[in-house]
Scaffold this active site. Structure first.
Site, PDB file in Angstrom:
ATOM      1  N   ARG A  92       0.827  -1.210   0.000  1.00 49.22           N
ATOM      2  CA  ARG A  92       0.000   0.000   0.000  1.00 49.22           C
ATOM      3  C   ARG A  92       0.858   1.255   0.000  1.00 49.22           C
ATOM      4  NH1 ARG A  92      -2.852  -2.225   5.240  1.00 49.22           N
ATOM      5  NH2 ARG A  92      -0.625  -2.581   5.485  1.00 49.22           N
ATOM      6  N   SER A 130      -6.723  -4.098   8.139  1.00 47.55           N
ATOM      7  CA  SER A 130      -7.680  -4.810   8.997  1.00 47.55           C
ATOM      8  C   SER A 130      -7.598  -4.281  10.426  1.00 47.55           C
ATOM      9  CB  SER A 130      -7.377  -6.306   8.989  1.00 47.55           C
ATOM     10  OG  SER A 130      -7.548  -6.836   7.697  1.00 47.55           O
TER      11      SER A 130
END
Ligand code: PNS
Length: 176
Positions: A92, A130
Site C-alpha cells: 500500500r 484490517s
C-alpha cells in the site's frame, strides 16, 4: 501453456475493500488464485477462521478462478501443496515495503522457485488495514467505505450482539 496458480496469503481479520481490490487484480493476471487464510493459533482474532472463510467466499463468489482456503505452517509449504508458483501480496505504501521485502526474501530462501508478486491496490484503499478497521469499528467510527457491506454487518454483530438480535424477525403469533 502452463497454468499459473498463485496464493494470496494473509490473516484477513476482517477482509477489507483493499483485499478485494487486490483479489480482483490478481484474478486477472493468474489462471487460479487461492486466497489462503492463515490459521494463527497465537493471535486472538476478532473473527474465527470459519467466519473469515465465509466472508471471503461471499466476497469472491463472482470470480470463477478464485478459491478460498485455510492453512497453517509455512506459506511456502502450503504453496507447494497446492502447486502454486507465485505468492501475491499487496503493497500500500513505502512503509509496507520493508516487511514485505523481508518476507519475500525469506520465502525465496526457503523455496527459490516460488515468486512473490507485489501489486498495489487502488489509491482509495491505500490507507486501509484490517487492524485500523477493527479499531475504528470498536470505537464507533464509520467503516462503510472500508469493507463490503456484508463484512460491516458481521463486524457490527460481533461488537454488539444486540444488532444481530434486531435482525432476527420475531416469530408470528401461533407459528411454532
Ligand atoms: O495479512 P498478514 O497478517 O500481513 O499476512 C502475513 C502472512 C500470513 C503472509 C505471514 O505471516 C505468513 O506467511 N505466515 C505463515 C508462516 C510463514 O510462512 N512464516 C515465514 C514468512 S517469511
Amino acid at each position: 501453456m502452463k497454468k499459473v496458480t498463485a496464493i494470496y496469503p494473509g490473516s484477513f481479520d476482517p477482509p477489507t475493500n483493499g483485499h478485494l481490490d487486490l483479489i480482483a487484480r490478481g484474478s486477472k493476471i493468474f489462471d487460479e488464485l487461492i486466497v489462503a487464510i492463515l490459521r494463527n493459533v497465537d493471535k486472538s482474532p476478532l473473527f474465527s477462521l470459519g467466519e473469515r472463510r465465509l466472508m471471503l467466499e461471499s466476497m469472491t463468489s463472482d470470480f470463477d478462478n478464485v478459491q478460498v482456503d485455510t492453512f497453517d505452517g509455512l506459506t511456502v509449504d502450503y504453496a507447494a501443496r497446492v502447486n502454486a508458483t507465485a505468492i501475491l501480496r499487496g503493497i500500500r505504501a513505502i512503509s509496507d515495503y520493508e516487511y514485505e521485502l523481508q518476507m519475500a526474501l525469506m520465502n525465496r530462501k526457503l523455496h527459490p522457485e516460488l515468486e512473490t508478486v507485489f501489486m498495489m491496490p487502488a489509491e482509495q484503499y491505500s490507507y486501509i488495514s484490517s487492524r485500523l478497521v477493527r479499531e475504528v469499528a470498536q470505537l464507533g467510527g464509520s467503516i462503510s467505505d472500508l469493507v463490503p457491506e456484508m463484512v460491516e454487518q458481521r463486524i457490527r454483530e460481533k461488537l454488539d450482539p444486540a444488532v444481530k438480535l434486531q435482525n432476527v424477525r420475531p416469530r408470528k403469533a401461533g407459528k411454532r
